[in-house]
Write an enzyme that holds these catalytic residues in place. Sequence first.
Site, mmCIF file in Angstrom:
data_model
loop_
_atom_site.group_PDB
_atom_site.id
_atom_site.type_symbol
_atom_site.label_atom_id
_atom_site.label_comp_id
_atom_site.label_asym_id
_atom_site.label_seq_id
_atom_site.Cartn_x
_atom_site.Cartn_y
_atom_site.Cartn_z
ATOM 1 N N ASP A 127 0.827 -1.247 0.054
ATOM 2 C CA ASP A 127 0.028 0.141 0.016
ATOM 3 C C ASP A 127 1.013 1.309 0.002
ATOM 4 O O ASP A 127 0.360 2.357 -0.025
ATOM 5 C CB ASP A 127 -1.110 -0.015 1.185
ATOM 6 C CG ASP A 127 -0.481 -0.260 2.515
ATOM 7 O OD1 ASP A 127 0.796 -0.640 2.769
ATOM 8 O OD2 ASP A 127 -0.825 0.161 3.560
ATOM 9 N N HIS A 151 8.200 -0.476 12.161
ATOM 10 C CA HIS A 151 7.173 -1.175 11.861
ATOM 11 C C HIS A 151 7.584 -2.665 11.675
ATOM 12 O O HIS A 151 8.647 -2.996 12.114
ATOM 13 C CB HIS A 151 6.695 -0.488 10.466
ATOM 14 C CG HIS A 151 5.415 -0.696 9.811
ATOM 15 N ND1 HIS A 151 4.205 -0.870 10.651
ATOM 16 C CD2 HIS A 151 4.846 -0.981 8.626
ATOM 17 C CE1 HIS A 151 3.285 -1.469 9.964
ATOM 18 N NE2 HIS A 151 3.656 -1.076 8.637
ATOM 19 N N HIS A 153 -3.560 7.619 7.157
ATOM 20 C CA HIS A 153 -3.362 6.165 7.132
ATOM 21 C C HIS A 153 -4.518 5.455 8.134
ATOM 22 O O HIS A 153 -4.012 4.444 8.736
ATOM 23 C CB HIS A 153 -1.977 5.680 7.576
ATOM 24 C CG HIS A 153 -1.599 4.298 7.162
ATOM 25 N ND1 HIS A 153 -1.776 3.178 7.891
ATOM 26 C CD2 HIS A 153 -1.132 3.787 6.091
ATOM 27 C CE1 HIS A 153 -1.277 2.144 7.214
ATOM 28 N NE2 HIS A 153 -0.839 2.514 6.227
#
Lengths: 301, 301
Positions: free
Chosen positions: B64, B140, B268
């Site tokens: 994405d 992340h 987001h």
Amino acid sequence: MKLQILGCYAATPRTMTNPTSQVLEVKNHMFLIDCGEGSQVQLRKHKIKFSRINHIFISHLHGDHFFGLPGLVSTFRLLGRDKELHIYGPKGIKEAITLLLKLGDSWTNYQLYFHELTSKEPEVIFEDDKVTVETIRLSHRVYTNGFLFKEKAGERKLNVEAVEKHKIDKAYFQNIKNGRDVVLDDGTIVSNTELSFDPPVPKSYAYCSDTGYKPDIVDQIKGATALYHESTFLESEAHLAVKTKHSTAMQAASIAKAANVGMLILGHYSTRYKSIELFKEEAMEIFPNVELADDGKFFEF
Amino acid sequence: MKLQILGCYAATPRTMTNPTSQVLEVKNHMFLIDCGEGSQVQLRKHKIKFSRINHIFISHLHGDHFFGLPGLVSTFRLLGRDKELHIYGPKGIKEAITLLLKLGDSWTNYQLYFHELTSKEPEVIFEDDKVTVETIRLSHRVYTNGFLFKEKAGERKLNVEAVEKHKIDKAYFQNIKNGRDVVLDDGTIVSNTELSFDPPVPKSYAYCSDTGYKPDIVDQIKGATALYHESTFLESEAHLAVKTKHSTAMQAASIAKAANVGMLILGHYSTRYKSIELFKEEAMEIFPNVELADDGKFFEF
């Protein structure tokens, strides 16, 4: 057969035109054919259930036929898919998709099967009891296959009146549907043609994109119910068609005529033209039953 | 600085929501930040000239944020680009893009430079006479960088009145703008602060997506004019934020408050929520100046 066009324009995705992708519904299958960037959004837009797609056929590895696939594979995972997915396409497709999944540390939870194609001859790449899919060898700048989706001949239809007249027991019905004669108790043979009708003629759909003019595919696609054939250019740009290994609308129509197909669907238009109606006009000079694909358009045949 | 949001929703592209991509205009640069699937169509929609994009910054290799890049690189080629293109992103990005170009036999005609990032510390990855870009180390599921875009301090502004009063010759003006004092013919020193004004305060933009709550970035982004910080979840899903290494709106606001930034832009968003207004409400409990990113939204600061 039901054909939903998701995108049918050449080269780059634009605000109003999508690159190549389409869904063919046949005998309870939803076959996805090519998958340009944005195809997953087009699938949503046309309310096609992601879970019904189990087989994806990629003609060649140019971006406008293929760059939507990594995203679709990832989305299937995010949606919690557990059914296996089969991807058919040129050699290299497995390396590409698996590299992208590896870099994102996003392996699929479902089984992903790659069927990599390398043959220089047409071959059957999918078959079940109702449908076969075979490759059509096309001529493009990279290794490219079209696909021929063929229904298998179904069972014969019972002639209810004739069956009742001869007082034939139910137990024989399946044999009759399978084409067998019936021997009565008194020894008389009743021929199958009296007891049943021919099944519907099996349908077939030939998908040919991208390709230069290639008349040697005619034998293979002869009599197809519908032929989708790319027509990137009009005749005025025939020189570009040769150079880039694409076809003109007239060339597509020549193939349709020689193969005596039921219907020709044009697509993969260059965005240089103001109106796609011109493609139809040119093609109809050679072949009468021409339809224009367009994003979102639906065909049933 | 002008910021055009192309897409700001998490996970999968949908009919009405696009995955992450944005364009920052600063000192005549058009920096593309992340490039989810469909970003090239969003660029067209918002009439951003493809030829103005020379530097692309990719935070991490989840689809994405990245699956629109191969198509954009290909489209640049089809549009006849000849200017060089610089791509900054995690190690592996070069292998991915070059494999896809190789499989399509579609090498770019223009020079494509990959700047692969591996550092565990922030580093300057772009610098010219007016702007620097440095990485912000995020937390992340895969190696991820945010980016801090900083204007350099400009020249001091000439105090025209003061200059005339002292009858200072033009030849000294550049020195004055550079902060130097002037020595008059009679030996008097006129201090620079009398002859010039402070330049405008340099602006900065911090882009932080995707990341779990990571307060140790605060020192680096302190006083930023604007901070884009992901807020995938609301506080009710804080446990999911921890699990998936994303942030809540409140966590984003805590970072904004601690860093004393001028403005917090949230984005987001998980598509599970009915309204994105809830993100703003939660964040404003902690930090007052909160804006919501949305696809197509434009910010100037």
